[in-house]
Design an enzyme around this catalytic site. Structure first.
Site, mmCIF file in Angstrom:
data_model
loop_
_atom_site.group_PDB
_atom_site.id
_atom_site.type_symbol
_atom_site.label_atom_id
_atom_site.label_comp_id
_atom_site.label_asym_id
_atom_site.label_seq_id
_atom_site.Cartn_x
_atom_site.Cartn_y
_atom_site.Cartn_z
ATOM 1 N N HIS B 73 -4.172 -3.101 8.978
ATOM 2 C CA HIS B 73 -5.479 -3.117 8.306
ATOM 3 C C HIS B 73 -6.450 -4.219 8.247
ATOM 4 O O HIS B 73 -4.791 -5.126 8.132
ATOM 5 C CB HIS B 73 -6.392 -2.246 7.612
ATOM 6 C CG HIS B 73 -5.742 -2.530 6.088
ATOM 7 N ND1 HIS B 73 -4.774 -1.747 5.537
ATOM 8 C CD2 HIS B 73 -6.623 -2.970 5.144
ATOM 9 C CE1 HIS B 73 -3.803 -2.642 4.269
ATOM 10 N NE2 HIS B 73 -5.306 -2.752 3.450
ATOM 11 N N HIS B 75 -7.446 -6.566 6.199
ATOM 12 C CA HIS B 75 -7.006 -7.218 4.701
ATOM 13 C C HIS B 75 -6.327 -8.661 4.620
ATOM 14 O O HIS B 75 -5.023 -7.856 5.626
ATOM 15 C CB HIS B 75 -7.368 -6.056 3.367
ATOM 16 C CG HIS B 75 -8.343 -5.769 2.830
ATOM 17 N ND1 HIS B 75 -8.835 -4.619 2.374
ATOM 18 C CD2 HIS B 75 -9.214 -5.329 3.004
ATOM 19 C CE1 HIS B 75 -9.316 -3.530 2.154
ATOM 20 N NE2 HIS B 75 -10.115 -4.658 2.307
ATOM 21 N N GLU B 208 1.634 3.251 -0.058
ATOM 22 C CA GLU B 208 1.584 2.139 -1.117
ATOM 23 C C GLU B 208 1.693 2.954 -2.524
ATOM 24 O O GLU B 208 1.164 3.942 -2.555
ATOM 25 C CB GLU B 208 0.185 1.755 -0.733
ATOM 26 C CG GLU B 208 -0.543 2.443 -0.924
ATOM 27 C CD GLU B 208 -2.099 2.325 -1.332
ATOM 28 O OE1 GLU B 208 -2.430 1.041 -1.935
ATOM 29 O OE2 GLU B 208 -3.452 2.750 -0.943
ATOM 30 N N HIS B 419 3.724 -1.262 -3.443
ATOM 31 C CA HIS B 419 2.910 -2.346 -3.153
ATOM 32 C C HIS B 419 2.101 -1.209 -5.056
ATOM 33 O O HIS B 419 1.148 -1.062 -4.934
ATOM 34 C CB HIS B 419 1.672 -1.398 -2.837
ATOM 35 C CG HIS B 419 0.961 -2.380 -1.963
ATOM 36 N ND1 HIS B 419 -0.739 -2.738 -2.588
ATOM 37 C CD2 HIS B 419 0.673 -3.659 -1.105
ATOM 38 C CE1 HIS B 419 -1.322 -4.392 -2.167
ATOM 39 N NE2 HIS B 419 -1.212 -4.414 -1.416
#
Lengths: 829, 607
Positions: B73, B75, B208, B419
């Site tokens: 994505h 970000h 994540e 993450h």
């Protein structure tokens, strides 16, 4: 005052952990502090540092990140002998780096602690004391073991540390220079060398790999003669890896040998080293030997026979391609059969899993070589070109040879984008080298086929465009010398025909690349008649203009640039070949103006302003009055633009305009150079000021000083300083600054105050208000002389985050964060 | 296989806790190398902001080593290093992302480039042209579209929620597969739906775990809180500053405020400060199918991203009296417009600044969030912050419940958590292992995890061989697996089982006979030919051998099918005869039987 509090907070186990970046930056700060001052004063003045280390060591369960930080901090502090001794006296170093420290506790399982330990040791390893401390304290075995750490970072840091220690030990501890085989290595060096020798002899591939890695980086970074002594002890063993293959480490030998070849210690040696290199070139697989070969070819001191061998390795795949494609005896390959045994390469090329990667690797190496300005070897450029064309033909299915190898390769390569991209890169690089023109016909056939084919992927197409533009320039040079105008003309026509189609592609990437290609062509070939004629008689210019309204902003921007360049061969050309009113200058300018003022996105607007500046630079905007109007119009459009780069572009335009105008109106001795020479004549001065005021550039410049985007303010300030230099010779500046009793004086004083507020200034005055009259030459002359531009310049040239970046700010942040941490964790942007 | 390693991050953070790290994961699956995300760390201004790509391969080019790069994505901690990687480090291979990500990614990269250029002394950063060139290499994919990267490697995108265009990716080579979640959200929010993946039973799920243990309170509460605070400030005549990045959170909050303003009939102006908004909102309109059902439904009547109350901001507005709400970039108050407005408004206690995202150290945003109220500004000025400072997290990650839910959906054989914070991850790991009985890994940055799989490899069987087997009379039966003999040919990544004859023919090989031999000693003082005759009669008399052809050949040897028996006298002892028995491997059973039989000796002679 802050540091003790920060230390106390960090060592407090009740406080939640601090942001890792803060700790990293804190270490950066200590690193710069200690670099310039080796004295022990830092520790004496700041007892909080040793207290911090002590209290972290006293914690029953220190957090890994704080412990890692402490290890690294201690290492940085111990980098000077005096501080090392100070820390030793307190027994801190033993407790941190010794066997009873973190090493033997459960936190050692955390990779960050191991990394902190290695980095700490590395930082302190600047003197003999540290060397002995680690060697005698059992640290060596820890480092040896860490070479095989599960964490990639720790393992490679340990390897780097060993190299560093070996060099430090060998170079400073040696009493007797180790120039003979049975020399006395200093203790630490001896331990490391023994470790290397032992692990090379072990049967474990991973141990051998670690040592090879270590040697590779040692020979890459250290060029002292003792490295040869070290080498003599292990050369036989290394050679055996090539010949016996009991341990699979061949893939690591290429970079080891290459680093050695680049070291004067080995490359000037006779015999055995080069024999080993030759043997490696023969015995390693083509994929393993490739990097070695290309590295050797870049080396000037490489012996001729090794160079030939390396060239053979590099060119063999290309040679195979040529032979696979040709009928027997039609073309000889690239290489003399006597020096090469193509069997290995042939089998790699005929396997689906290895063909593309071998070719890509070879092509990448060739490109690397071709990009060198001075190439120590002559490559067979014509045959290379032929094999490149062949590869490209295989890839698009244009060639299906009858030979078994040829048909296998062509089946594997068809539609292989990777190989296409690499081959086109080399093709582009080759255009700079080649002198032969016999192949140009078939070369352009292939390029055009790629440009035309709907199967060509956007990225491949882009590379085809790049190669085509380079070869078109080359073609032009060739046709100049042999007057093959017709061929050139035909090729150009074909290219524009394809370009027409590509400009209408539904894929924005393709439209954009096509426009970029067109721009490059115009830049390189705009002086050529055939080029201009072919271009202008095609539909390309019309389609390009249409793309000014493309839905994709990137494409609009590229169209603006292309149209801007097209103008150079339509209405700006001295002998414009244009017929009819197809190309209307006013129309184009109006269209670009429209984009500048109304396009919702930045890229097209930036493109317009850059084109306008280019036109201005090249003197295409007509006589001074027209130019003045033009500049004034542009300034008014960009002054309020939301995109800072458009405003910045506007300032660049102003800069060019100023220097040109000064040169035009200024004293005759002025050359076309940045505004420098002072204008002494007041007539000129007045005239100039009037032009600038009419063009409304002062308001723009002063306003830009308060821009919230720093680069804009900086640029404006530079221009104003240069202008001031033109109007006020340095000797007169002082007097004029004191002349404050002019009628415009108060308003200028107000301007000065406003400018000091920088980007926080409110209500920046516009003309005619109660503030400053930016259209009045006299006021502006006064403003230039009065306002302290140097001060503004210094202020603007500081980083916008210079305050936040300061150590004090960092310490405050750490303190503040430690106090108030909440659960605003883990959020991203 | 597959081998995965978390790529180089020089920061050794325990994870995403307080550290907005960069995501960059390398997966090796059946010989293919795939890089998952290529993020940057916003907390650094030097080399440390990008992953150290030199760890990927020591020698050799990245383009040759990597088969593709996948971006989950837009970000920046997932895509911020991409132009650096493709245009400066020199990766030239394919890059995949979804259509919205491809459209929006360059806007954010451009936005960030501006901030770095703004800070003097920033070098080694990509240019606008590089961002464009990088985007031109990107292949955009649709949801659920299987994209063939090459003949063996295929990828497929699934909806991930989180932000517009966010996707999870399935990476498949042969029968082995990995699912990478990127950031995802299992509960629908105001403008996006929930993540979904089909029961693809991957060998490995890389998830994540930002909110590894937190069961998040409902986002509705946080939204209500946000609206309440904005409303109160505006009501008392104050100004609200919301520093945002051009895209993402900004649009979500815009919808929130727009509907609230409409409902409450509020008059205070709302401004959006950047020129990028228009483009950003344009993309939200364009990719309406990626938003949630409610937005799609209302789209018929009115596009939610056409804001009635939200207008473009001019810098002169900041000095106007009266209440207003301003969205301004950049989001961490590093520089530019948001910082400028902040400095103007900070001194008034009626005003409020709401930080809807995390701020890295070294920004004004970070300072005020950590409670500092006296800030040193340029020129040694001290700015006293009297305005209210609020932090509101609207970030949409899956919490522990959501992560478990996704595992239930996908039914992976192994799970790898990335993450996240080590402690929280440890808790979740135990939970996953207990509930699903699968291995769960949580490697530290820089550590490689190797997962072993038992791949089922499809093999083609030649028709001839099948027919021959069925001719023997045994029809295939799924419940009764049976042994089948043949030759396995492995060529060009395919496996075929064929009859030995066919294999020989295909491979152009000559047939070799493999024979076993055995010597059997028999006490028999007679001549050799008489011994042979005794052996022959003995064999003929065996009931077991009545279906086999037993022959006495003129040269004095005996054959039973392929088995050959010859007799010689013992060189030292004439009373002992040596029977030499030899047989082919096909007749192994018969050969063994005969030697065993002969070893028992011959029956006493009748004659």
């Amino acid at each position: 005052l802050l540091l003790p509090r920060v230390c106390a907070a960090l060592a407090d186990p009740r406080q939640p952990g601090s942001d890792d970046t803060c700790l990293e930056k804190l270490l950066d700060w200590f690193r710069t502090l200690t670099e310039f001052d080796p004295s022990v004063k830092l520790l004496q003045d700041n007892p909080c540092l040793t207290e911090f280390i002590t209290s972290v060591l006293a914690l029953p369960e220190p957090s890994p990140s704080i412990l890692s930080f402490t290890l690294r901090l201690a290492g940085i502090l111990a980098a000077s002998e005096s501080r090392f001794q100070h820390l030793q006296q307190e027994k801190l170093l033993v407790m941190l780096f010794g066997g009873d420290g973190p090493l033997s506790s459960t936190v050692w399982e955390d990779a960050s602690v191991r990394s902190g330990w290695v980095e700490g040791v590395h930082s302190m390893m600047q003197h003999q004391l540290a060397l002995h401390f680690i060697c005698n304290g059992g640290g060596m075995d820890v480092i040896f073991a860490l070479q095989g750490d599960p964490s990639l970072f720790v393992a490679s840091a340990a390897s780097r540390l060993l190299v560093h220690m070996l060099i430090l030990s060998a170079e400073s501890e040696t009493t007797k220079h180790p120039s003979t085989k049975d020399c006395d290595w200093p203790a630490c060096a001896q331990m490391i060398i023994k470790h290397i020798e032992d692990s090379l002899q072990s049967n474990s591939a991973s141990h051998v790999e670690q040592s090879l890695k270590l040697l590779t980086s040692l020979f890459g970074s250290c060029r002292s003669t003792w490295t040869e002594v070290l080498w003599l002890g292990i050369a036989k063993q290394i050679e055996s890896f090539l010949t016996e293959k009991t341990v699979q480490v061949q893939h690591m030998l290429a970079s080891l040998l290459l680093n050695m070849a680049w070291s004067p210690v080995f490359c000037e040696s006779e015999g055995s080293f080069w024999a080993l290199v030759t043997s490696a070139l023969e015995r390693l697989t083509p994929v393993q030997a490739g990097p070695l070969a290309v590295g050797l070819l870049r080396l000037y001191k490489c012996p001729q026979d090794v160079r030939i061998q390396a060239l053979t390795v590099l060119l063999q795949p290309m040679d195979c391609i040529l032979r696979a494609a040709s009928q027997p005896l039609e073309h000889a390959g690239l290489l003399d059969e006597s020096v090469s045994d193509p069997a290995a390469v042939e089998s790699l090329l005929s396997s689906k899993s290895s063909c593309a990667s071998l070719l890509c690797q070879t092509l990448a190496h060739l490109e690397k070589l071709l990009c060198l300005i001075h190439l120590p070897v002559d490559l067979p450029y014509a045959s290379l070109l032929r094999s490149l064309v062949t590869i490209l033909q295989f890839c698009n299915g244009f060639l299906s040879p009858t030979s078994p190898l040829g048909s296998t390769i062509s089946r594997i390569l068809i539609n292989c984008f990777r190989v296409q991209r690499s081959a086109l890169d080399v093709l582009a690089a080759l255009s700079e080298r080649i002198g032969c023109d016999t192949l140009i016909g078939s070369l352009f056939d292939v390029l055009l086929a790629y440009l035309e084919s709907p199967n060509t992927s956007p990225t491949v197409l882009k590379k085809t465009f790049q190669a085509t533009s380079k070869w078109l320039v080359r073609l032009h040079e060739v046709s100049c010398s042999n007057s093959q105008w017709q061929q050139t003309q035909k090729i150009l026509e074909d290219v524009f025909l394809v370009l027409q189609k590509r400009l209408c592609s539904p894929c924005w990437e393709i439209r954009d690349s096509s426009l970029e290609f067109l721009t490059v062509l115009i830049k390189c070939l705009r002086d050529q008649d055939e080029f201009r004629q072919s271009l202008l008689s095609s539909e390309v210019p019309r389609l390009t203009e249409n793309l000014l309204e493309d839905p994709e902003s990137y494409v609009r921007a590229s169209a603006v640039i292309a149209v801007g360049h097209l103008a150079f061969i339509t209405y700006f050309a001295p002998e414009s070949p244009v017929v009819g009113n197809q190309y209307n200058k006013e129309n184009t300018v109006a269209k670009l103006q429209e984009i500048l003022s109304a396009d919702p996105e930045g890229f097209p607007r930036r493109a317009v302003i850059s084109i306008f500046t280019k036109w201005l630079r090249q003197g295409c905007t007509g006589p001074l009055e027209d130019t003045e109007q033009f500049v004034s119009r542009v300034i008014q459009t960009v002054e309020y633009d939301l995109d800072w780069e458009v405003r910045l572009g506007g300032l660049e335009l102003v800069e060019v305009f100023c220097s040109q105008t000064i040169c035009q109106l200024g004293p005759p001795e002025c050359s076309y150079s940045p505004v420098s020479s002072a204008i002494t004549s007041s007539v000129h001065q007045n005239k100039l000021l009037q032009v600038f005021c009419r063009a409304k550039l002062f308001r723009f410049l002063f306003r830009s000083l308060c821009d919230c985007d720093k680069p804009v303010g900086q640029r404006a300030c530079d221009i104003l300083l240069a202008l001031r230099g033109s109007f006020y010779p340095i000797s007169t500046l002082k007097d004029s600054q004191e002349a404050g009793d002019s009628p415009a004086g108060p308003s200028i004083a107000w301007l000065q105050r406003t400018l000091r507020q920088g980007s926080l200034a409110q209500d920046f005055p516009s003309d005619g208000g109660n503030g400053v009259d930016f259209g009045d030459p006299e006021s502006m002359l006064l403003a230039l002389g009065t306002i302290d531009l140097e001060e503004l310049h210094d202020e603007l040239n500081k980083c916008s985050d210079h305050v936040e970046k300061s150590p004090q700010s960092l310490l405050q942040d750490i303190l503040a964060t430690v106090g108030t941490i909440e659960e605003n964790e883990a959020d991203c942007y | 296989f597959p081998e995965m390693s978390h790529l180089p991050c020089l920061c050794w953070g325990a994870g995403a806790g307080q550290d907005v790290g960069r995501s960059c994961i390398l997966v090796s699956i059946a010989g293919k190398n795939v890089m998952l995300d290529c993020g940057m760390h916003m907390g650094y201004n030097d080399d440390r902001r990008f992953p150290d790509f030199s760890y990927i391969t020591q020698n050799g080019r990245l383009t040759d080593f990597l088969d593709c790069v996948i971006i989950s994505h837009f970000h920046l901690d997932h895509c911020g290093a991409l132009p650096y990687f493709s245009e400066m480090v020199g990766y030239d291979g394919p890059i995949y992302m979804t259509h919205p990500t491809k459209a929006i990614c360059p806007i954010l990269l451009e936005d960030y480039r501006k901030i770095t250029v703004d800070k003097k002394g920033e070098t080694n950063f990509f240019t606008s042209q590089m961002i464009k060139d990088c985007m031109k290499k990107v292949v955009a994919v649709h949801l659920h579209q299987t994209v063939q990267v090459d003949e063996e490697l295929e990828i497929k995108a699934y909806y991930a929620g989180h932000v517009l265009g966010a996707a999870m990716f399935q990476i498949k080579v042969g029968c082995e597969s990995v699912v990478y979640t990127g950031d995802y959200n299992m509960t629908p929010d105001r403008h996006l739906g929930a993540a979904w993946v089909d029961k693809c039973r991957p060998d490995l799920l890389i998830s994540e775990s930002t909110y590894a243990t937190t069961i998040r309170d409902s986002k509705r509460c946080r939204e209500r809180d946000f609206l309440k605070k904005v409303h109160e400030t505006v009501e008392r005549g104050g100004k609200v500053l919301i520093p945002v990045f051009a895209l993402g959170r900004a649009q979500e909050l815009c919808i929130l405020l727009e509907t609230f303003w409409e409902r409450m009939n509020l008059k205070a102006p709302i401004y959006f400060s950047t020129g990028l908004t228009e483009k950003a909102n344009h993309y939200y309109k364009l990719f309406i199918t990626w938003t949630n059902q409610k937005i799609r439904k209302t789209f018929v009547q009115r596009n939610m991203f056409e804001f009635k109350h939200i207008k473009a901001f001019d810098r002169a507005f900041a000095d106007k009296p009266g209440p207003m709400v301003v969205f301004a970039t950049p989001g961490m108050l590093h520089a530019g417009q948001s910082l400028q407005i902040f400095r103007k408004w900070a001194g008034n206690e009626k005003n409020m600044v709401i930080m809807p995202g995390y701020c890295v150290q070294g920004t004004v945003g970070h300072k005020i969030l950590s409670g500092q109220r006296k800030l040193e500004m340029e020129g040694r000025q001290i700015l006293e912050v009297k305005m209210q400072v609020e932090y509101m997290s609207f970030s949409a990650h899956a919490d522990a419940k959501g992560i478990m839910q996704l595992i239930r959906q996908a039914e992976p054989r192994n799970v790898l958590l990335v993450h996240g914070e080590a402690k929280k991850m440890e808790f979740l790991k135990q939970k996953i292992e207990q509930e699903f009985h699968v291995n769960c890994y949580m490697p530290a940055n820089g550590e490689t995890t190797t997962i072993f799989t038992n791949p089922s490899i499809p093999v083609d069987i030649s028709l001839g061989l099948l027919k021959r087997e069925t001719a023997i009379g045994l029809l295939p039966d799924a419940k009764k697996p049976k042994l089948m003999h043949g030759t396995l040919i492995m060529k060009d990544n395919s496996f075929r089982l064929v009859s030995p004859e066919q294999a020989l023919k295909e491979l152009g090989l000559a047939e070799h006979q493999l024979r076993f031999t055995c010597r059997v000693h028999i006490q028999d003082p007679r001549k050799e030919h008489e011994t042979v005759l005794r052996v022959y009669n003995h064999l003929k008399g065996q009931v077991v051998l009545k279906d086999y052809s037993v022959q006495h050949l003129p040269d004095g040897s005996i054959t039973v099918e392929s088995i050959l028996i010859q007799a010689t006298a013992h060189s030292e002892d004439q009373g002992t005869k040596v029977l030499l028995v030899s047989w082919t491997y096909q007749d192994e059973e018969l050969g063994s039987y005969l030697t065993a039989l002969l070893k028992k000796g011959l029956p006493p002679s009748t004659s």
